[in-house]
Design a protein around this motif. Structure first.
Motif, PDB file in Angstrom:
ATOM      1  N   LYS A   1       0.828  -1.206   0.000  1.00  0.00           N
ATOM      2  CA  LYS A   1       0.000   0.000   0.000  1.00  0.00           C
ATOM      3  C   LYS A   1       0.869   1.265   0.000  1.00  0.00           C
ATOM      4  O   LYS A   1       0.523   2.261  -0.625  1.00  0.00           O
ATOM      5  CB  LYS A   1      -0.880  -0.019   1.257  1.00  0.00           C
ATOM      6  CG  LYS A   1      -2.085   0.886   1.149  1.00  0.00           C
ATOM      7  CD  LYS A   1      -3.057   0.626   2.271  1.00  0.00           C
ATOM      8  CE  LYS A   1      -4.025   1.797   2.385  1.00  0.00           C
ATOM      9  NZ  LYS A   1      -4.806   1.732   3.619  1.00  0.00           N
ATOM     10  N   ASN A   2       2.004   1.196   0.692  1.00  0.00           N
ATOM     11  CA  ASN A   2       2.820   2.395   0.907  1.00  0.00           C
ATOM     12  C   ASN A   2       4.156   2.406   0.165  1.00  0.00           C
ATOM     13  O   ASN A   2       4.881   3.396   0.219  1.00  0.00           O
ATOM     14  CB  ASN A   2       3.103   2.550   2.405  1.00  0.00           C
ATOM     15  CG  ASN A   2       1.835   2.822   3.189  1.00  0.00           C
ATOM     16  OD1 ASN A   2       1.241   3.881   3.055  1.00  0.00           O
ATOM     17  ND2 ASN A   2       1.385   1.849   3.977  1.00  0.00           N
ATOM     18  N   GLY A   3       4.503   1.275  -0.465  1.00  0.00           N
ATOM     19  CA  GLY A   3       5.791   1.203  -1.159  1.00  0.00           C
ATOM     20  C   GLY A   3       6.912   0.732  -0.260  1.00  0.00           C
ATOM     21  O   GLY A   3       7.865   0.101  -0.705  1.00  0.00           O
ATOM     22  N   ILE A   4       6.818   1.052   1.028  1.00  0.00           N
ATOM     23  CA  ILE A   4       7.803   0.602   2.024  1.00  0.00           C
ATOM     24  C   ILE A   4       7.069   0.379   3.334  1.00  0.00           C
ATOM     25  O   ILE A   4       6.089   1.090   3.633  1.00  0.00           O
ATOM     26  CB  ILE A   4       8.956   1.623   2.199  1.00  0.00           C
ATOM     27  CG1 ILE A   4      10.085   1.051   3.063  1.00  0.00           C
ATOM     28  CG2 ILE A   4       8.448   2.952   2.781  1.00  0.00           C
ATOM     29  CD1 ILE A   4      11.390   1.834   3.013  1.00  0.00           C
TER      30      ILE A   4
ATOM     31  N   LEU B   1      10.086  -3.551   0.646  1.00  0.00           N
ATOM     32  CA  LEU B   1       9.967  -2.492  -0.373  1.00  0.00           C
ATOM     33  C   LEU B   1       9.283  -3.077  -1.602  1.00  0.00           C
ATOM     34  O   LEU B   1       9.609  -4.191  -2.023  1.00  0.00           O
ATOM     35  CB  LEU B   1      11.354  -1.970  -0.749  1.00  0.00           C
ATOM     36  CG  LEU B   1      12.143  -1.315   0.388  1.00  0.00           C
ATOM     37  CD1 LEU B   1      13.495  -1.984   0.560  1.00  0.00           C
ATOM     38  CD2 LEU B   1      12.329   0.170   0.133  1.00  0.00           C
TER      39      LEU B   1
ATOM     40  N   LEU C   1       5.361  -0.404  -6.742  1.00  0.00           N
ATOM     41  CA  LEU C   1       4.996   0.983  -6.401  1.00  0.00           C
ATOM     42  C   LEU C   1       6.157   1.961  -6.565  1.00  0.00           C
ATOM     43  O   LEU C   1       5.950   3.154  -6.802  1.00  0.00           O
ATOM     44  CB  LEU C   1       4.491   1.060  -4.955  1.00  0.00           C
ATOM     45  CG  LEU C   1       3.050   0.605  -4.726  1.00  0.00           C
ATOM     46  CD1 LEU C   1       2.714   0.669  -3.237  1.00  0.00           C
ATOM     47  CD2 LEU C   1       2.071   1.476  -5.517  1.00  0.00           C
ATOM     48  N   LEU C   2       7.383   1.455  -6.396  1.00  0.00           N
ATOM     49  CA  LEU C   2       8.545   2.352  -6.441  1.00  0.00           C
ATOM     50  C   LEU C   2       9.157   2.444  -7.835  1.00  0.00           C
ATOM     51  O   LEU C   2      10.012   3.293  -8.087  1.00  0.00           O
ATOM     52  CB  LEU C   2       9.614   1.876  -5.447  1.00  0.00           C
ATOM     53  CG  LEU C   2       9.241   2.013  -3.969  1.00  0.00           C
ATOM     54  CD1 LEU C   2      10.168   1.172  -3.095  1.00  0.00           C
ATOM     55  CD2 LEU C   2       9.320   3.474  -3.537  1.00  0.00           C
TER      56      LEU C   2
ATOM     57  N   THR D   1       3.018   7.411  -3.098  1.00  0.00           N
ATOM     58  CA  THR D   1       2.284   6.892  -1.934  1.00  0.00           C
ATOM     59  C   THR D   1       2.514   7.845  -0.755  1.00  0.00           C
ATOM     60  O   THR D   1       3.402   8.704  -0.805  1.00  0.00           O
ATOM     61  CB  THR D   1       2.770   5.482  -1.507  1.00  0.00           C
ATOM     62  OG1 THR D   1       3.945   5.629  -0.683  1.00  0.00           O
ATOM     63  CG2 THR D   1       3.096   4.577  -2.692  1.00  0.00           C
ATOM     64  N   PRO D   2       1.748   7.659   0.319  1.00  0.00           N
ATOM     65  CA  PRO D   2       1.940   8.525   1.493  1.00  0.00           C
ATOM     66  C   PRO D   2       3.313   8.372   2.152  1.00  0.00           C
ATOM     67  O   PRO D   2       3.709   9.230   2.939  1.00  0.00           O
ATOM     68  CB  PRO D   2       0.844   8.063   2.463  1.00  0.00           C
ATOM     69  CG  PRO D   2      -0.164   7.349   1.615  1.00  0.00           C
ATOM     70  CD  PRO D   2       0.597   6.752   0.479  1.00  0.00           C
ATOM     71  N   ALA D   3       4.045   7.298   1.821  1.00  0.00           N
ATOM     72  CA  ALA D   3       5.362   7.088   2.436  1.00  0.00           C
ATOM     73  C   ALA D   3       6.514   7.232   1.446  1.00  0.00           C
ATOM     74  O   ALA D   3       7.666   6.978   1.789  1.00  0.00           O
ATOM     75  CB  ALA D   3       5.420   5.701   3.092  1.00  0.00           C
ATOM     76  N   VAL D   4       6.202   7.640   0.239  1.00  0.00           N
ATOM     77  CA  VAL D   4       7.245   7.735  -0.801  1.00  0.00           C
ATOM     78  C   VAL D   4       7.185   9.088  -1.498  1.00  0.00           C
ATOM     79  O   VAL D   4       6.107   9.518  -1.927  1.00  0.00           O
ATOM     80  CB  VAL D   4       7.075   6.630  -1.870  1.00  0.00           C
ATOM     81  CG1 VAL D   4       8.113   6.789  -2.983  1.00  0.00           C
ATOM     82  CG2 VAL D   4       7.169   5.246  -1.241  1.00  0.00           C
TER      83      VAL D   4
ATOM     84  N   GLN E   1       9.153  10.852  -4.754  1.00  0.00           N
ATOM     85  CA  GLN E   1      10.037  10.556  -5.870  1.00  0.00           C
ATOM     86  C   GLN E   1      10.379  11.889  -6.535  1.00  0.00           C
ATOM     87  O   GLN E   1       9.495  12.721  -6.762  1.00  0.00           O
ATOM     88  CB  GLN E   1       9.311   9.608  -6.849  1.00  0.00           C
ATOM     89  CG  GLN E   1      10.236   8.721  -7.657  1.00  0.00           C
ATOM     90  CD  GLN E   1       9.863   7.229  -7.607  1.00  0.00           C
ATOM     91  OE1 GLN E   1       8.751   6.860  -7.231  1.00  0.00           O
ATOM     92  NE2 GLN E   1      10.800   6.365  -7.971  1.00  0.00           N
TER      93      GLN E   1
ATOM     94  N   LEU F   1      14.819  -1.195  -8.368  1.00  0.00           N
ATOM     95  CA  LEU F   1      13.699  -1.001  -7.436  1.00  0.00           C
ATOM     96  C   LEU F   1      13.005   0.327  -7.680  1.00  0.00           C
ATOM     97  O   LEU F   1      11.775   0.412  -7.654  1.00  0.00           O
ATOM     98  CB  LEU F   1      14.177  -1.061  -5.978  1.00  0.00           C
ATOM     99  CG  LEU F   1      13.079  -0.743  -4.952  1.00  0.00           C
ATOM    100  CD1 LEU F   1      12.111  -1.915  -4.804  1.00  0.00           C
ATOM    101  CD2 LEU F   1      13.660  -0.359  -3.592  1.00  0.00           C
ATOM    102  N   ILE F   2      13.789   1.381  -7.890  1.00  0.00           N
ATOM    103  CA  ILE F   2      13.206   2.720  -8.033  1.00  0.00           C
ATOM    104  C   ILE F   2      13.129   3.150  -9.496  1.00  0.00           C
ATOM    105  O   ILE F   2      13.035   4.336  -9.802  1.00  0.00           O
ATOM    106  CB  ILE F   2      13.970   3.774  -7.181  1.00  0.00           C
ATOM    107  CG1 ILE F   2      15.453   3.843  -7.571  1.00  0.00           C
ATOM    108  CG2 ILE F   2      13.818   3.474  -5.694  1.00  0.00           C
ATOM    109  CD1 ILE F   2      16.194   5.058  -6.986  1.00  0.00           C
TER     110      ILE F   2
END
Lengths: 350, 350
Positions: free
Chosen positions: A116-119, A283, A287-288, B86-89, B91, B254-255
């Motif tokens: 949901k949050n990527g991490i 992770l 999402l990332l 996301t709320p935690a990412v 970029q 990953l990113i």
């Protein structure tokens, strides 16, 4: 590099199916007082270790589990308490039981939060910890996520340039999901070698190579007993020492849990398995990855193929080969170990 | 261990105040075509490097910046594009400019997200990257968070057991906030030494120690030029190699960004600064610490004091000493470097 040691095959070995290893583990653990959920979680990890020919994390660990239980420190039945401090964090209090059931309870929440949050973070607190970390990061990778895991232990290891123990053997593990293949996985101690390696030399009276340990006066030693009495060294000099410091901080004070020094002080010479926390981070490449998962996966595969394509070993290759073999042929265990473990179960029905 | 090299003080040195270093950097960068926001972000980092006596990340880097700009690859003015997957990412697409302005734009979002979620990611994409990572993790720690940073580079480093380059020098940096003191900080290359070290030996015709590099035939070499033409080695053998692989994966695919092999292929012999991504993770000791921040901080301090209390060095001590000295006395720079840098600015007004 893997924190597991393959056993020699000699004539006094017996063959067990993977199911037999699991059943024997369940028998020993349950007869010694572990509750059914703890028994299942521990037996599963021990079976995975034996299957992958990590003898030091296989059936042998049943002896350590039972011995530690007998110290009266470990709770054999406490149920983990799961809390959700934030949308990206799941915290599991193991309540002074072994860590494995806590991991099992926390994993689905970790995966859901990461997706949901990527991490996301799974912090396990207040657990006795004896297991390798690769089964846990592999379980994270099996869900399509990259996984990182780390723990302190007891303070056995001196910082680079120092003479007295501060750090635990502080393992760091990582897994990355690969399409149609085993994940990329490593799991290594930040000490130069595993403590069991030095213990093995001590038992057999063999000298240890220079650089593994220092004696209690801070001098380099090749005497295994003097090394265990003094301090182990970190791998990679100042860099390994820095990494070990990071693990102390992140898997300790960051998550409201103990450093290796605190775990050691609590043990007070009992020689039990360390009591502390564990930090896991997941992770999500989906999402990332900026919407380019296919290209990203191809780039990762090209990099990993460039390693194995030139004949350099990927970290868990030996384990994966052993796993494939065990799934075909079962595992080989020394009769002496088998007899010792069976005795712990006080059972003749296997 | 720190990826910076202190310079020798000789009679042909000149003294500059920290402000003079900053002004000189601004002058050189702006006169060479960097936009005002990029000029300020780069000048700030170069000034920090010079202040901390990291000569290789100080004024010397202006020469590298201008040289890379002249290849036509780096955009001197592109504005970073911030997105919130996301709320935690957070970029940040650097749009083929240098990374530093992108970091500056992303940092407040990273901190806000970490303080809301306990953990957060700042992924910087598509950036030319020349700077040390310690200024960035220090900036995270200054906000009360633990910070991790990592990047690939160009594929110059062979995996352990291999003979051909796959990895970059892949630095890993970490900072932990300490009450009333400099943070605990490390920043190390996962290669055995920095590439600049080998380059320095090549220039001066000195042999390199065995273990730093292999030649293009995969044989160990003490010839610096042959080593630069072949491959560098990782620190800590298989463990360092595994860590470097992790950095490739996490700060690359990953990113949604490039591996060191991809960065190298794009460079196609131009010899420019690498183009790739950067992964930063921030963790909040307040949200993760189970409501025991004071006790947790005390445990962390006790562990760190046990390192420095036995005379072992904490990783950034040399830098922090230099910083204190520079703030009192200014910095010392060789006249040759000063003249070379001033010429780049075509300016006589400093």
């Amino acid at each position: 590099m893997q924190r597991c040691t393959g056993g020699p095959v000699n004539t006094d070995m017996i063959n067990l199916s993977i199911d037999q290893v699991y059943d024997l583990s369940v028998d020993v653990l349950s007869r010694n007082g572990f509750s059914a959920p703890h028994t299942a979680a521990i037996a599963q990890t021990i079976t995975a270790g034996q299957r992958d020919d990590c003898q030091s994390h296989g059936l042998y660990r049943l002896i350590v589990c039972v011995r530690t239980l007998q110290t009266g420190l470990v709770d054999p039945a406490a149920l983990p308490v799961v809390t959700h401090p934030t949308p990206a964090v799941v915290q599991v209090d193991a309540q002074r039981a072994y860590s494995l059931l806590a991991f099992q309870e926390g994993l689905p929440h970790l995966a859901e939060k990461a997706k949901k949050n990527g991490i996301a973070v799974l912090a396990i607190n207040n657990c006795f910890h004896f297991s390798a970390l690769w089964p846990e990061v592999e379980a994270i990778a099996a869900l399509g996520l990259a996984g990182i895991a780390m723990t302190p232990s007891h303070s056995w290891v001196a910082p680079a340039g120092g003479t007295r123990p501060v750090f635990g053997t502080n393992p760091l593990a990582f897994a990355w999901p690969r399409p149609g293949a085993f994940p990329y996985v490593f799991d290594f101690a930040t000490s130069m070698v595993a403590r069991g390696e030095i213990e093995l030399h001590r038992r057999t009276g063999k000298p240890i190579p220079e650089g593994w340990a220092i004696d209690k006066y801070g001098q380099p030693t090749t005497d295994a007993a003097a090394g265990m009495d003094g301090a182990m060294t970190t791998f990679g000099s100042y860099k390994g020492s820095a990494l070990s410091t990071m693990i102390e901080l992140l898997a300790g004070p960051l998550i409201g849990d103990w450093t290796s020094m605190q775990s050691q002080a609590y043990d007070a010479g009992a020689g039990a398995t360390p009591l502390h926390g564990e930090l896991l981070i997941a992770l999500d490449p989906q999402l990332l990855g900026r919407g380019m998962l296919t290209a990203n996966t191809a780039a990762a595969e090209a990099m990993l193929d460039a390693i194995s394509g030139q004949g350099a070993r990927l970290p868990s290759e030996r384990r994966f080969k052993a796993r494939a073999k065990s799934e075909q042929e079962g595992v080989w265990v020394s009769r002496a170990l088998y007899d010792e473990v069976r005795k712990l179960g006080k059972s003749d029905n296997l």
